[in-house]
Each structure stands twice: as structure tokens, then as C-alpha cells.
Design a protein around this motif. Structure first.
Motif, mmCIF file in Angstrom:
data_model
loop_
_atom_site.group_PDB
_atom_site.id
_atom_site.type_symbol
_atom_site.label_atom_id
_atom_site.label_comp_id
_atom_site.label_asym_id
_atom_site.label_seq_id
_atom_site.Cartn_x
_atom_site.Cartn_y
_atom_site.Cartn_z
ATOM 1 N N SER A 187 -8.810 -6.961 -16.282
ATOM 2 C CA SER A 187 -7.611 -6.609 -15.528
ATOM 3 C C SER A 187 -7.023 -5.295 -16.044
ATOM 4 O O SER A 187 -7.281 -4.875 -17.171
ATOM 5 N N PHE A 188 -6.228 -4.667 -15.191
ATOM 6 C CA PHE A 188 -5.550 -3.413 -15.526
ATOM 7 C C PHE A 188 -4.053 -3.686 -15.592
ATOM 8 O O PHE A 188 -3.485 -4.298 -14.683
ATOM 9 N N TRP A 189 -3.402 -3.229 -16.648
ATOM 10 C CA TRP A 189 -1.968 -3.466 -16.814
ATOM 11 C C TRP A 189 -1.189 -2.414 -16.047
ATOM 12 O O TRP A 189 -1.160 -1.234 -16.411
ATOM 13 N N VAL A 190 -0.539 -2.859 -14.959
ATOM 14 C CA VAL A 190 0.093 -1.928 -14.028
ATOM 15 C C VAL A 190 1.372 -1.312 -14.579
ATOM 16 O O VAL A 190 1.897 -0.356 -13.991
ATOM 17 N N ASP A 191 1.888 -1.805 -15.703
ATOM 18 C CA ASP A 191 3.067 -1.170 -16.285
ATOM 19 C C ASP A 191 2.704 0.093 -17.059
ATOM 20 O O ASP A 191 3.578 0.754 -17.615
ATOM 21 N N ARG A 192 1.421 0.454 -17.076
ATOM 22 C CA ARG A 192 1.014 1.685 -17.743
ATOM 23 C C ARG A 192 1.210 2.916 -16.850
ATOM 24 O O ARG A 192 1.195 4.045 -17.328
ATOM 25 N N ILE A 193 1.352 2.727 -15.542
ATOM 26 C CA ILE A 193 1.490 3.839 -14.611
ATOM 27 C C ILE A 193 2.963 3.991 -14.227
ATOM 28 O O ILE A 193 3.568 3.054 -13.703
ATOM 29 N N PRO A 194 3.586 5.145 -14.474
ATOM 30 C CA PRO A 194 4.997 5.318 -14.089
ATOM 31 C C PRO A 194 5.154 5.377 -12.573
ATOM 32 O O PRO A 194 4.283 5.893 -11.854
ATOM 33 N N ALA A 195 6.253 4.874 -12.096
ATOM 34 C CA ALA A 195 6.492 4.822 -10.656
ATOM 35 C C ALA A 195 6.534 6.212 -10.035
ATOM 36 O O ALA A 195 6.147 6.397 -8.877
ATOM 37 N N GLU A 196 6.978 7.206 -10.782
ATOM 38 C CA GLU A 196 7.142 8.540 -10.222
ATOM 39 C C GLU A 196 5.822 9.211 -9.856
ATOM 40 O O GLU A 196 5.800 10.207 -9.147
ATOM 41 N N MET A 197 4.679 8.694 -10.351
ATOM 42 C CA MET A 197 3.384 9.274 -10.001
ATOM 43 C C MET A 197 2.868 8.769 -8.659
ATOM 44 O O MET A 197 1.885 9.279 -8.130
ATOM 45 N N VAL A 198 3.553 7.769 -8.078
ATOM 46 C CA VAL A 198 2.988 7.021 -6.957
ATOM 47 C C VAL A 198 3.488 7.558 -5.626
ATOM 48 O O VAL A 198 4.672 7.863 -5.461
ATOM 49 N N GLU A 199 2.576 7.640 -4.647
ATOM 50 C CA GLU A 199 2.961 7.973 -3.270
ATOM 51 C C GLU A 199 3.161 6.707 -2.449
ATOM 52 O O GLU A 199 4.092 6.621 -1.659
ATOM 53 N N ARG A 200 2.282 5.712 -2.628
ATOM 54 C CA ARG A 200 2.465 4.413 -1.982
ATOM 55 C C ARG A 200 1.576 3.384 -2.669
ATOM 56 O O ARG A 200 0.691 3.706 -3.447
ATOM 57 N N ILE A 201 1.839 2.114 -2.343
ATOM 58 C CA ILE A 201 1.061 0.990 -2.869
ATOM 59 C C ILE A 201 0.580 0.159 -1.694
ATOM 60 O O ILE A 201 1.341 -0.140 -0.769
ATOM 61 N N GLU A 202 -0.685 -0.251 -1.759
ATOM 62 C CA GLU A 202 -1.274 -1.081 -0.718
ATOM 63 C C GLU A 202 -1.744 -2.401 -1.317
ATOM 64 O O GLU A 202 -2.269 -2.438 -2.433
ATOM 65 N N ILE A 203 -1.548 -3.475 -0.570
ATOM 66 C CA ILE A 203 -2.163 -4.756 -0.885
ATOM 67 C C ILE A 203 -3.314 -4.956 0.086
ATOM 68 O O ILE A 203 -3.115 -5.022 1.304
ATOM 69 N N ILE A 204 -4.527 -5.037 -0.437
ATOM 70 C CA ILE A 204 -5.727 -5.244 0.374
ATOM 71 C C ILE A 204 -6.093 -6.716 0.247
ATOM 72 O O ILE A 204 -6.564 -7.169 -0.784
ATOM 73 N N ARG A 205 -5.844 -7.469 1.304
ATOM 74 C CA ARG A 205 -5.937 -8.918 1.209
ATOM 75 C C ARG A 205 -7.364 -9.448 1.237
ATOM 76 O O ARG A 205 -7.637 -10.542 0.749
ATOM 77 N N SER A 206 -8.306 -8.696 1.815
ATOM 78 C CA SER A 206 -9.671 -9.185 1.965
ATOM 79 C C SER A 206 -10.646 -8.029 1.791
ATOM 80 O O SER A 206 -10.306 -6.875 2.059
ATOM 81 N N GLY A 207 -11.874 -8.335 1.361
ATOM 82 C CA GLY A 207 -12.835 -7.307 1.008
ATOM 83 C C GLY A 207 -13.608 -6.760 2.193
ATOM 84 O O GLY A 207 -13.745 -7.399 3.236
ATOM 85 N N SER A 208 -14.131 -5.533 2.015
ATOM 86 C CA SER A 208 -15.013 -4.890 2.976
ATOM 87 C C SER A 208 -16.273 -4.431 2.265
ATOM 88 O O SER A 208 -16.291 -4.289 1.036
ATOM 89 N N ALA A 209 -17.317 -4.151 3.039
ATOM 90 C CA ALA A 209 -18.612 -3.805 2.451
ATOM 91 C C ALA A 209 -18.566 -2.500 1.680
ATOM 92 O O ALA A 209 -19.337 -2.318 0.726
#
Length: 781
Positions: free
Chosen positions: A131-153
Motif C-alpha cells: 500500500s501507499f501512504w496517501v498522507d505523504r502527498i501534500p494537497a497543494e500538488m493535486v489537480e483532482r482525485i478519482e475513485i476508479i471503482r472497477s478494473g479495465s484491461a
């Protein structure tokens, strides 16, 4: 002692650099309505610094089920890290310390079931479970966040619970520059600064962006533990008061350069760097009642964290062969040079009795090189698109854990550690993953279908002590991952999403290393199993989404996962050294009591071990299911266009069977919800709002220990004043209800005692940190 590790395991099939532009043709991301087009004009940064409108969830055009949230959706509450942002999203659970949001658990499942991506690609992380600890990335670097609910090929399938895609700011999204300066005040009166900036514009024949962020991270916590002989009699046997102060700094930066080549080509070079320096000081005072004696202990502990993540990538996309061909190379890494130590100074009835200490030095170096190639084109004159490609990845993870111990002979002896064991391992994984995918987005009915073949060759070299020879174990496996998605636009405002996909979860790193760890679970030892197969899951998602007016959106989604070959702790049936030592003590006692020789005593005292060597194995199947609802809309329908409301609720459930019986997947919260509002005051160029979050109980059962974790609700508020088009000031407050985390530990010496409910100890622990306040100013220029 915690055992830290890291991971690189997932990469998008057509994204080739560590940080690709969100708008570039080769980067995977949702394409929300209103996002900047690479061929169009980028947004001005002052529109981000000074928000004139409330921002809601984006409606994406993806065929696969994706939720997309711009930074502006979160920003008014001034999140410090990506973890602070993700905690507001549907089904995002954290079973962490108070005010810590590190390892995200989508749909409540353990962090290893969630894949965290940066610009569509996997990155190394600190979690042993990959797993990756998401508190390592500051919010100010982010343009947007996506939740991808299901996988694609065209994405790696390591995402049974789903994936979180963190899209960083890039040169084609923003134009201009701004500075952010602020300070946060904590419950104990400490004030910590934060500052950062972003600049973007035309340069060197293309577009260039550079951003940096420096923020002090501080979290002063207080803990109280009461321990009983069992939960029924509640006979107090000991108690502990503890202060736990975490103080450190995060340094981060990212760059992005993109330029067009010829008529249809584009080259992108991107990189990021994140460094965490942190010190955790724990000071405990314990009191234990042993018959007529009172045993008191001072227990100081220190953890020094020195971790860094980085990534560098190059990609090239070109129209050719009747379509678009894309190539890329990425190099990413993670380093951990941390150490942990704990002492215990013990007094009996006020007189010095013992002084012991233990320490763990952690040295982790994880490097990954990946290559990707893909081609997309239409199938004849039809509306069907075909995409095929191959991903190659070579990963090397070198880990050394050095254990040390100290035991004083006399009071006042200085702590001088002596080596108490070394475990060294080198895990080398090579993956080659081809895929083929077809899709069509013509008309009201859009569909996507594909097949991915993931092959993994791994070699594990290890030694349990530096004096021992290195041993090597090899393992390889392959998994076919079909997927299919359907998007049906019932009207312009309403649509249905239906997805079927197979996904997997690879074994945790430490579970693979066959080095013996003494008394890892109570009195029981543990040894890793290098022949573990990955868990696989057949998944279903069925959702409905409806647009409310011009900017609002509401959705409901049902999900189900049928998980095969679940990895769980099992008993090898081999007694460990503790069992033989206990039997030897019984034989000696029998000799003393009965005046017989050793042979007679051994014949009279049966060997009935209660402690064994345990390992991990693929033991069976499990099921996960739930319902997710989300709403984000202005109240225009009732005459309040400047009032925005936000809400999401996730009901989560599962079933698996272990050595005692049926239970939920470990640490899956029963529910999580967020509700909040923002009130904009256009005439005053101001706004205010509040957010309320609550997470349900989570239960975990492993050998020797069962834990029930509960959290109080969390309330956050903000007030904002804007000055012109380029300056804003915002005051925010978090944890205003002084929320507590409570844990209830049932502890046992061995499996037999756990089944019979013969407690070694029952503990109740409460932890709290107090409110914190932040004042931030932003200036664009």
C-alpha cells in the motif's frame, strides 16, 4: 516493533511516466466536463486561488465507473495532505491514529486491497502490504482525485477494492503562479508553518510547470490504557498513561514539461519528489498489580522516520499506422532509513528492579523500472475502437531489518545495544502484461470489453542472520483478467453503469520471506511462505447517476466481490522453541517434586505443545458487498443557489472464515459517511461551511489478538474572505468535537486459549489529540 516495507505493483497500460500530464493523450484519467483541453487554453491560477463558485463532483465521460473530484471540491477546508482529502470521499475508511490519514481502505478492506496511483501509475510506498501512504502527498500538488471503482484491461489489476488516482497539477492545466503561506495551531499551543507555490507557463518551446511545498507536520496525542484479566470480571491488573507527539517536516516538489513534436507528436517529461522527516516521541508510565507487589514502569520510546519517494518518466505519443501509438519509460523509487527504540525501566514497590530496551533499524531501498507500449485505432469505419499494448516492469526491493537489545545489570547502567538478529531480503519481481481492449461510445449505449494477461516471475534472496548463507527461492504465476463495462445514458441527466471485472491482490512482502521470527504472535513464531499465490476476485458494480440542475450530481452504486485464495495465517503444526522450553521446565519441576531422573520425568510428563510455528497460506474464499450513495448539489431548486450541500454514505459488509469461525474481513468498518455544506456570500466576497464525518466500528481477529476499534465523529469548519481576483484568506478548524479513538484488545497466549476464551489480558485504550486551527493566505500573480 513495526516492520516497514514498500511497494511498486500497479501501472496503467498506456501511461508511461511517473507523473504524466492529466490532459496528455497517454495519461489515464477521467475527463470531467470543463477540464482543460490540451489543445485549448489552460486555467488561470487565480481562478483556483480565489474561488467565486462552489465546486461539486465532476461527471466524467468514462465508460468504466469513475468518480472525479477537483482540488476545489476539498480546498476550502484546507486539507494538508491527500489523506485529508480522501477521507471525505465515498467508502474511504482509515483505521489509523487520531488525525492520521495514511493507509486508505476503500470499501473498508485492508490497505493492500486498494491501489493508489499517481497520474494513473503505481508508485512505491511504505506499506508492507504494497500500500501507499496517501498522507505523504501534500494537497497543494493535486489537480483532482478519482475513485476508479472497477478494473479495465489497460490498467494493472491489483485493485480488488478499487483504485484511487491522484492527478497532479501539470503544465497544460494551469497558467500563472501563486504562493501559499499559512500556520496551524495545535491543542497544546504549538504553532507550525506551511508554505508552497506553483508556477506554470510557456517555456523552451513547450509548457513547463514547477511546484513545491514545505509543511511542518505535528500531532500531539494522549493515550490511556486500562488492562484487566478478562472482560467479564474486569479485575484491573495494570494501567498506562502515555503522551505521543509526532513532529516532522514534509518536503515535496513536482515538475512537468510537455512539447509538441511535428504535426501529431508530443513528448512529456515529468517528475516528483517527496521527503518525510519525522520524530515520534512516546513517554509512558505504567502501573501493574502483581499480588501484593506494585510494579511501576517508565517506558520512553522514540521513532525517527526518514523516507523519500520519487519518480521520473518520459513519454512519447504519435499518430501512426492508422491510429495513435504511445511509448514510455518510468523510473521510480522509495527509500526508508528509519529506526525505532523503546526502553522499559521497572520498579517493584518503589525499588529499581530491571531496565530493558530493544531497537529496530530499518533500511529499505525499492526501485522500479517500467516500459509501456500501446496502440489505439478505429476498427474499420465503425465506431468501435481497439487498443492493445504491453507493460513491462522490473522491481527490486532490498530490505534489511537489524534488531538490537539491551538488559541492565545494575541501576544506572547506560543503554548499550547488542545485536539481537538481522533479517535481510531482496525481492526481484519481473512482470510482462499484454492486453487487448475494444470500446465504443456511439449513441446512448457505450461499452468496453478487454482481457489482460498478467505474468509475474519473482526471486527472493534472504538470510536470517548476517553469518548465515544467502538462500534463494523462486516463484512464478500468471492470471487472466477479463473486464467489461456498460454505460447507458437513459437521458442527458441520467445514466446506468454496469461493470464486471476480475482483479487480484499480490502477497505482502514480509509474508513471502521464509525467515523465522520468534514469538511474533503471542508465544507463537512466524515464517513467511514464498510460494503464496495472489488472491483473485470476480467483481460486479451496478450504479445509477443523475445530474441535478446544471452543477449537482447524485449517485448510488452496489458492489460485490467474490474473493478466491484468500491469504490468512495458518498453523504449520510444528511446535516452536517456546513449546519445547515450556516442556523442559515442566520436566524439571516434575524431577524436583518427585525425586526422579530425567528419563522417568520425560516419560511421565507428556509433550503437549501450546505454541507453534505459523505461516501464511491461501486458505479459502470470502465475499464483500455494499451500497454507496453520494450527493453534491447547490440548493437552487429551493431558491438557495449559493448554498452547496455534500453527502455520501457507504454501507459495507463481508464474510470470511478463519480458525475460530465466520467474521468480516479484518478492520472493515460497518459504515462511513460525510455530510457538509458551503455557504457563499457573493456580496461580501466571503464564504463559510462545515463538514461532519463518522466511521463505524471495525473488528480484527488474528492469532493471539482480537481488536475492536471505534471512532467518534469529526467536525470541521472554515470561513473565507476574498480580496479582488488574486488574494484570499481562510481560517479553518478540524477535530472540533475532540474526537477519540477507542480500541478494545482481547489477548491470548496461543490458539487453544483463544478458541476457549482463556484470556491472557483484556485492554481498553483511548486516544485523543484535541482541535487544531489553520490560517492560510493565497496570492496569485
Amino acid at each position: 516493533m513495526k516492520r516497514h516495507a514498500l511497494t511498486i505493483g500497479l501501472s496503467h497500460a498506456i501511461a508511461c511516466a511517473a507523473l504524466l500530464p492529466a490532459g496528455a493523450a497517454f495519461a489515464y484519467s477521467a475527463s470531467p466536463d470543463g477540464a482543460a483541453d490540451p489543445a485549448g487554453e489552460p486555467r488561470q491560477l487565480d481562478t483556483v486561488v480565489v474561488q467565486g463558485e462552489i465546486t461539486y463532483r465532476n461527471r466524467t465521460t468514462d465508460i468504466a465507473p469513475v468518480l472525479s473530484y477537483d482540488l476545489e471540491y476539498f480546498q476550502r477546508f484546507e486539507p494538508s495532505t491527500v489523506g485529508d482529502m480522501i477521507k471525505r470521499l465515498p467508502s474511504a475508511v482509515f483505521v489509523s491514529d487520531v488525525l492520521e490519514y495514511d493507509a486508505v481502505q476503500l470499501r473498508g478492506l485492508a490497505p493492500g486491497y486498494t491501489r493508489v496511483l499517481i497520474n494513473g501509475k503505481d508508485v512505491p510506498g511504505a506499506g508492507d502490504d504494497r500500500s501507499f501512504w496517501v498522507d505523504r502527498i501534500p494537497a497543494e500538488m493535486v489537480e483532482r482525485i478519482e475513485i476508479i471503482r472497477s478494473g479495465s484491461a489497460n490498467r494493472s489489476g491489483d485493485a480488488i477494492a478499487g483504485a484511487i488516482n491522484i492527478i497532479l497539477r501539470d503544465a497544460y492545466e494551469f497558467d500563472g503562479a501563486y504562493l501559499r503561506v499559512g500556520a496551524m495551531r495545535y491543542d497544546d499551543g504549538e504553532v507550525q508553518p506551511t508554505f508552497g507555490g506553483v508556477a506554470s507557463g510557456a517555456a523552451l518551446g513547450g509548457r513547463f510547470l514547477a511546484g513545491f511545498n514545505v509543511q511542518d507536520r505535528y500531532n500531539p496525542k494522549v493515550k490511556r490504557s486500562d488492562r484487566f484479566d478478562n472482560p467479564d470480571d474486569r479485575n484491573l491488573v495494570s494501567w498506562e498513561d502515555q503522551t505521543d507527539t509526532r513532529d516532522g517536516q514534509d518536503y515535496s516538489g513536482n515538475v512537468s514539461y510537455t512539447t509538441d513534436v511535428g504535426q501529431t507528436g508530443r513528448v512529456s517529461i515529468d517528475g516528483f519528489y517527496v521527503k518525510t522527516d519525522r520524530e515520534q516521541v512516546e513517554v509512558s508510565h505504567e502501573e501493574e498489580y502483581d499480588g501484593d507487589e506494585v510494579v511501576t514502569s517508565d517506558v520512553p520510546g522514540l521513532t525517527e522516520v526518514d523516507q523519500s519517494n520519487w519518480g521520473l518518466g518520459v513519454e512519447y505519443a504519435q499518430d501512426m499506422a492508422g491510429g495513435t501509438t504511445e511509448f514510455g519509460i518510468k523510473y521510480a523509487g522509495f527509500k526508508d532509513r528509519s529506526n525505532e527504540s523503546e526502553e522499559k525501566i521497572e520498579f517493584v514497590d518503589g525499588e529499581w528492579d530491571a531496565h530493558e530496551a530493544e531497537a529496530l533499524d530499518i533500511d529499505v531501498d525499492d526501485r522500479e523500472t517500467s516500459l509501456q507500449a500501446a496502440h489505439k485505432r478505429s476498427v474499420g469505419d465503425s465506431a468501435v475502437r481497439m487498443e492493445f499494448g504491453v507493460d513491462y516492469r522490473d522491481k527490486k526491493r532490498d530490505t534489511t531489518h537489524v534488531y538490537s537489545a539491551f538488559e541492565a545489570e545494575d541501576e544506572g547502567d547506560p543503554v548499550i545495544y547488542e545485536a539481537d538478529g538481522v533479517v535481510h531480503s531482496l525481492i526481484d519481481e519481473t512482470r510482462l502484461d499484454p492486453y487487448l481492449m475494444f470500446s465504443s461510445a456511439a449513441g446512448a449505449l457505450s461499452w468496453e470489453a478487454g482481457l489482460r494477461w498478467e505474468t509475474t516471475d519473482s526471486e527472493i534472496r534472504y538470510r536470517a542472520d548476517l553469518d548465515e548463507p544467502t538462500e534463494t527461492v523462486s516463484q512464478d504465476y500468471d492470471v487472466l483478467l477479463p473486464s467489461a463495462h456498460l454505460k447507458w445514458d437513459l437521458t442527458e441527466a441520467s445514466r446506468i453503469n454496469f461493470s464486471l471485472a476480475r482483479s487480484l491482490r499480490r502477497p505482502a512482502f514480509n509474508d513471502l520471506i521464509p525467515a523465522l521470527l520468534s514469538e511474533e504472535f503471542g508465544d507463537n513464531d512466524f515464517i513467511g511462505n514464498p510460494f503464496l499465490e495472489p488472491e483473485t476476485a470476480n467483481g460486479l458494480d451496478l450504479g445509477f447517476e443523475h445530474q441535478l440542475g446544471e452543477r449537482g450530481v447524485a449517485g448510488i452504486n452496489f458492489f460485490y466481490r467474490d474473493v478466491k485464495d484468500v491469504i490468512e495465517l495458518v498453523n504449520t503444526g510444528v511446535p516452536n522453541e517456546t513449546a519445547y522450553d515450556d516442556w523442559a521446565d515442566d520436566v524439571e519441576d516434575y524431577m524436583d517434586d518427585n525425586g526422579v531422573d530425567q528419563d522417568t520425568a520425560e516419560a511421565a510428563v507428556p509433550f503437549e505443545p501450546n505454541s507453534f510455528i505459523y505461516t501464511m497460506d491461501n486458505v479459502g474464499d470470502g465475499e464483500v458487498w455494499g451500497v454507496e450513495l453520494d450527493l453534491a448539489t447547490p440548493l437552487t431548486a429551493i431558491g438557495l443557489p449559493n448554498t452547496g450541500v455534500f453527502a455520501n454514505y457507504s454501507w459495507l459488509d463481508s464474510e470470511i472464515e478463519d480458525f475460530i469461525g465466520k467474521r468480516r474481513f479484518n478492520n472493515q468498518a460497518r459504515y462511513v459517511y460525510n455530510v457538509g455544506f458551503i455557504q457563499d456570500l457573493p456580496d461580501l466576497a466571503a464564504s463559510f461551511g462545515a463538514s461532519y464525518r463518522k466511521q463505524g466500528d471495525a473488528f480484527s481477529r488474528v492469532l493471539g489478538e482480537e481488536v475492536l476499534t471505534t471512532y467518534d465523529a469529526d467536525l470541521e469548519v472554515f470561513i473565507e474572505k476574498r480580496f479582488g481576483d488574486s488574494f484570499s484568506v481562510r481560517l479553518s478548524g478540524a477535530n472540533l468535537l475532540d474526537a477519540k479513538k477507542r480500541e478494545y484488545f482481547s489477548k491470548f497466549d496461543n490458539e487453544a486459549d483463544q478458541v476457549d476464551r482463556d484470556f491472557d489480558e483484556y485492554e481498553e485504550e483511548a486516544e485523543w489529540a484535541g482541535p487544531r486551527y489553520q490560517l492560510v493566505m493565497r496570492w496569485s500573480f
